[in-house]
Design a protein around this motif. Structure first.
Motif, PDB file in Angstrom:
ATOM      1  N   VAL A  29       0.704  -0.817   0.191  1.00  0.00           N
ATOM      2  CA  VAL A  29      -0.031   0.319   0.107  1.00  0.00           C
ATOM      3  C   VAL A  29       0.791   1.290  -0.226  1.00  0.00           C
ATOM      4  CG1 VAL A  29      -1.565   0.999   1.506  1.00  0.00           C
ATOM      5  CG2 VAL A  29      -1.920  -1.373   0.491  1.00  0.00           C
ATOM      6  N   GLU A  30       1.926   1.419   1.430  1.00  0.00           N
ATOM      7  CA  GLU A  30       2.812   2.698   0.500  1.00  0.00           C
ATOM      8  C   GLU A  30       3.557   2.766  -0.721  1.00  0.00           C
ATOM      9  OE1 GLU A  30       2.725   0.481   4.823  1.00  0.00           O
ATOM     10  OE2 GLU A  30       3.240  -0.087   2.460  1.00  0.00           O
ATOM     11  N   GLY A  31       3.861   1.760  -1.419  1.00  0.00           N
ATOM     12  CA  GLY A  31       4.671   1.412  -2.917  1.00  0.00           C
ATOM     13  C   GLY A  31       6.285   1.288  -2.839  1.00  0.00           C
ATOM     14  N   VAL A  32       5.936   0.245  -2.133  1.00  0.00           N
ATOM     15  CA  VAL A  32       7.292  -0.770  -1.732  1.00  0.00           C
ATOM     16  C   VAL A  32       7.131  -2.077  -1.963  1.00  0.00           C
ATOM     17  CG1 VAL A  32       8.894  -1.725  -0.162  1.00  0.00           C
ATOM     18  CG2 VAL A  32       7.364   0.074   0.276  1.00  0.00           C
ATOM     19  N   PRO A  33       7.947  -2.258  -3.134  1.00  0.00           N
ATOM     20  CA  PRO A  33       8.027  -3.931  -3.661  1.00  0.00           C
ATOM     21  C   PRO A  33       7.237  -4.542  -2.661  1.00  0.00           C
ATOM     22  CG  PRO A  33       9.828  -2.448  -4.728  1.00  0.00           C
ATOM     23  CD  PRO A  33       9.209  -1.651  -3.436  1.00  0.00           C
ATOM     24  N   ALA A  34       6.321  -5.947  -2.929  1.00  0.00           N
ATOM     25  CA  ALA A  34       5.729  -6.876  -2.216  1.00  0.00           C
ATOM     26  C   ALA A  34       6.680  -8.311  -2.696  1.00  0.00           C
ATOM     27  CB  ALA A  34       4.452  -6.868  -2.311  1.00  0.00           C
ATOM     28  N   ASN A  35       7.885  -7.960  -2.291  1.00  0.00           N
ATOM     29  CA  ASN A  35       8.533  -9.319  -2.755  1.00  0.00           C
ATOM     30  C   ASN A  35       8.942 -10.252  -1.606  1.00  0.00           C
ATOM     31  OD1 ASN A  35      10.317 -11.145  -3.914  1.00  0.00           O
ATOM     32  ND2 ASN A  35      11.697  -9.406  -5.538  1.00  0.00           N
ATOM     33  N   PHE A  36       8.501 -11.173  -1.390  1.00  0.00           N
ATOM     34  CA  PHE A  36       8.354 -11.631  -0.325  1.00  0.00           C
ATOM     35  C   PHE A  36       9.181 -12.970   0.073  1.00  0.00           C
ATOM     36  CE2 PHE A  36       4.494 -10.384   0.177  1.00  0.00           C
ATOM     37  CZ  PHE A  36       3.568 -10.717   1.498  1.00  0.00           C
ATOM     38  N   GLY A  37      10.408 -13.336   1.026  1.00  0.00           N
ATOM     39  CA  GLY A  37      11.385 -14.188   0.375  1.00  0.00           C
ATOM     40  C   GLY A  37      12.848 -13.328   0.071  1.00  0.00           C
ATOM     41  N   LYS A  38      13.345 -12.181  -0.319  1.00  0.00           N
ATOM     42  CA  LYS A  38      13.838 -11.629  -0.725  1.00  0.00           C
ATOM     43  C   LYS A  38      14.596 -11.220   0.006  1.00  0.00           C
ATOM     44  CE  LYS A  38      16.541  -9.097  -4.504  1.00  0.00           C
ATOM     45  NZ  LYS A  38      16.019  -8.005  -5.255  1.00  0.00           N
ATOM     46  N   GLY A  39      15.776 -11.376   0.176  1.00  0.00           N
ATOM     47  CA  GLY A  39      17.056 -11.567   1.226  1.00  0.00           C
ATOM     48  C   GLY A  39      17.056 -12.121   2.521  1.00  0.00           C
ATOM     49  N   PHE A  40      16.592 -13.609   2.213  1.00  0.00           N
ATOM     50  CA  PHE A  40      16.397 -14.523   3.900  1.00  0.00           C
ATOM     51  C   PHE A  40      17.511 -15.246   2.857  1.00  0.00           C
ATOM     52  CE2 PHE A  40      12.943 -12.103   4.353  1.00  0.00           C
ATOM     53  CZ  PHE A  40      12.776 -11.762   5.795  1.00  0.00           C
ATOM     54  N   ALA A  41      18.547 -15.362   2.388  1.00  0.00           N
ATOM     55  CA  ALA A  41      19.364 -16.281   1.796  1.00  0.00           C
ATOM     56  C   ALA A  41      19.202 -16.767   0.576  1.00  0.00           C
ATOM     57  CB  ALA A  41      19.977 -17.587   2.883  1.00  0.00           C
ATOM     58  N   GLN A  42      18.629 -15.831  -0.528  1.00  0.00           N
ATOM     59  CA  GLN A  42      18.069 -16.521  -1.752  1.00  0.00           C
ATOM     60  C   GLN A  42      17.893 -14.948  -2.608  1.00  0.00           C
ATOM     61  OE1 GLN A  42      13.736 -18.594  -1.408  1.00  0.00           O
ATOM     62  NE2 GLN A  42      13.423 -17.579  -0.101  1.00  0.00           N
ATOM     63  N   LYS A  43      17.953 -15.325  -4.123  1.00  0.00           N
ATOM     64  CA  LYS A  43      18.676 -14.211  -4.742  1.00  0.00           C
ATOM     65  C   LYS A  43      17.348 -13.973  -4.982  1.00  0.00           C
ATOM     66  CE  LYS A  43      22.823 -16.406  -5.940  1.00  0.00           C
ATOM     67  NZ  LYS A  43      23.475 -16.833  -7.218  1.00  0.00           N
ATOM     68  N   SER A  44      16.699 -14.194  -5.536  1.00  0.00           N
ATOM     69  CA  SER A  44      14.773 -14.195  -5.857  1.00  0.00           C
ATOM     70  C   SER A  44      13.683 -14.414  -5.039  1.00  0.00           C
ATOM     71  CB  SER A  44      14.536 -14.612  -7.536  1.00  0.00           C
ATOM     72  OG  SER A  44      14.694 -16.238  -7.016  1.00  0.00           O
ATOM     73  N   GLY A  45      12.517 -13.463  -4.784  1.00  0.00           N
ATOM     74  CA  GLY A  45      11.842 -13.798  -3.936  1.00  0.00           C
ATOM     75  C   GLY A  45      10.504 -14.377  -4.989  1.00  0.00           C
ATOM     76  N   TYR A  46       9.109 -13.931  -4.177  1.00  0.00           N
ATOM     77  CA  TYR A  46       7.783 -14.393  -5.074  1.00  0.00           C
ATOM     78  C   TYR A  46       7.395 -13.779  -4.738  1.00  0.00           C
ATOM     79  CZ  TYR A  46       8.326 -16.562  -0.066  1.00  0.00           C
ATOM     80  OH  TYR A  46       9.135 -16.874   1.321  1.00  0.00           O
ATOM     81  N   TYR A  47       6.186 -13.490  -5.313  1.00  0.00           N
ATOM     82  CA  TYR A  47       4.777 -12.717  -4.954  1.00  0.00           C
ATOM     83  C   TYR A  47       4.151 -13.186  -4.551  1.00  0.00           C
ATOM     84  CZ  TYR A  47       8.281  -9.274  -7.435  1.00  0.00           C
ATOM     85  OH  TYR A  47       9.453  -8.338  -7.589  1.00  0.00           O
ATOM     86  N   LEU A  48       3.137 -12.503  -4.041  1.00  0.00           N
ATOM     87  CA  LEU A  48       0.971 -13.311  -3.901  1.00  0.00           C
ATOM     88  C   LEU A  48       0.565 -12.707  -4.826  1.00  0.00           C
ATOM     89  CD1 LEU A  48      -0.413 -14.835  -1.262  1.00  0.00           C
ATOM     90  CD2 LEU A  48      -1.007 -12.643  -0.479  1.00  0.00           C
TER      91      LEU A  48
END
Length: 268
Positions: A29-48
Motif C-alpha cells: 500500500v505504501e508503494g514498496v515492492p511486495a517481494n516476499f522471501g528476498k534477502g533471506f538467503a535467496q537471490k529471488s523472491g516471490y509475489y502473492l
C-alpha cells in the motif's frame, strides 16, 4: 457486495509470470515492492497473487471465506488448504510461516474474502482485517456478506384431472369477444335471423337479473323468428299499469279468512 469474492490465492516467482486469470500484488500500500522471501538467503523472491475466476485449480468455483497464517509446527485446520505455488524450480516459499485459505461453496457462504492487501508491519488499515505477518510484511483482507441469488419459484404442474377441478374458466377455445355496439340515439334494437334471442351481448348494464335464464314462450319466439324486425313485433305488446294489474289480479281471500275465523271443535 459489488466486488466478486476471491476464489484462489497463490505464489508466483515474478509479477509477469502469473497464470492467466491471476493478478500479482507487486507493491505494498505504501508503494514498496511486495517481494516476499528476498534477502533471506535467496537471490529471488516471490509475489502473492489472487484470482476471482473459476479455473482448473478450482473447477467448482468455491470462494475463499477465510485466510490464516500458520507456523510450520501448527496443524492445518479442518477445511483449510495451503496456498498454491506457481514457482520456478529455483524459487521456494519460506516454511517458517505458511499461508492457508478456506474454500467453501458459494451457496453455503455467509462471508467471503473480497480483497487482499500487503503493507509494512507498522501500517494500519481501517475497515480491513489483519491476517498476520510474513517475511517482514503484514497481510490484510476485506470481508463482506455474500449476496446469494434468490431462488425462483418452480412452476406448478397441473395434470388434466386437476385442471378440470379448477375454478378458472378455460377460454382457450372461446371465440374472441365482439366489441359492444356504440351508444347513441340512432342505435336500433334489432335481432338478426342468425342471432339467438338469448344472446347476452345485447344486454347493457348490470342488474339483479344477470345470470338468470330467460326464455320466451314458444308462440312469441316463433313470431320473432319469422319477423325481420323485432321492434315491429314488440309494438303489439300492451304495457299494463300498476292499477290495471291490481284490478285484474285482485283477490280478497274471503274463503281463507272465513276458514281461519272458524273456531276449532271443543272436546267435551
Amino acid at each position: 457486495m459489488n466486488t466478486p469474492p476471491l476464489t484462489g490465492l497463490g505464489w508466483t516467482s515474478a509479477a509477469n509470470v502469473a497464470p492467466a486469470g491471476w493478478t500479482a500484488i507487486t507493491t505494498t500500500v505504501e508503494g514498496v515492492p511486495a517481494n516476499f522471501g528476498k534477502g533471506f538467503a535467496q537471490k529471488s523472491g516471490y509475489y502473492l497473487c489472487f484470482t476471482s475466476a473459476v479455473n482448473s485449480a478450482n473447477p467448482a468455483g468455491d470462494i475463499i471465506s477465510d485466510v490464516v497464517i500458520l507456523s510450520d509446527k501448527s496443524p492445518l485446520p479442518s477445511g483449510y488448504v495451503y496456498v498454491k505455488g506457481f514457482l520456478d524450480p529455483k524459487t521456494s516459499v519460506s516454511k517458517k510461516k505458511v499461508l492457508c485459505v478456506k474454500l467453501i461453496p458459494l451457496g453455503a457462504a455467509d462471508l467471503a474474502v473480497l480483497e487482499i492487501l500487503v503493507t509494512s508491519k507498522s501500517k494500519s488499515l481501517p475497515n480491513y482485517l489483519r491476517i498476520g505477518e510474513m517475511s517482514g510484511f503484514a497481510l490484510w483482507c476485506k470481508k463482506d456478506h455474500v449476496l446469494k441469488p434468490k431462488p425462483l419459484p418452480k412452476p406448478r404442474k397441473i395434470n388434466l384431472e386437476m385442471k378440470h377441478l379448477s375454478l378458472e374458466p378455460d377460454n382457450t377455445d372461446a371465440p374472441p369477444e365482439r366489441p359492444p355496439p356504440p351508444f347513441g340515439p340512432k342505435r336500433q334494437a334489432t335481432l338478426k335471423r342468425h342471432e339467438s334471442i338469448h344472446d347476452s351481448s345485447n344486454v347493457y348494464g348490470i342488474s339483479a337479473m344477470d345470470g338468470v335464464p330467460f326464455a320466451l314462450h314458444p308462440k312469441f319466439e316463433n313470431s320473432v323468428n319469422s319477423s325481420t324486425n323485432a321492434s315491429s313485433f314488440f309494438k303489439d305488446f300492451h304495457i299494463k299499469s300498476l292499477t290495471d294489474i291490481e284490478k285484474e289480479y285482485d283477490y280478497s281471500f274471503v274463503v281463507e279468512r272465513t276458514a281461519a275465523a272458524r273456531l276449532p271443535p271443543t272436546i267435551s
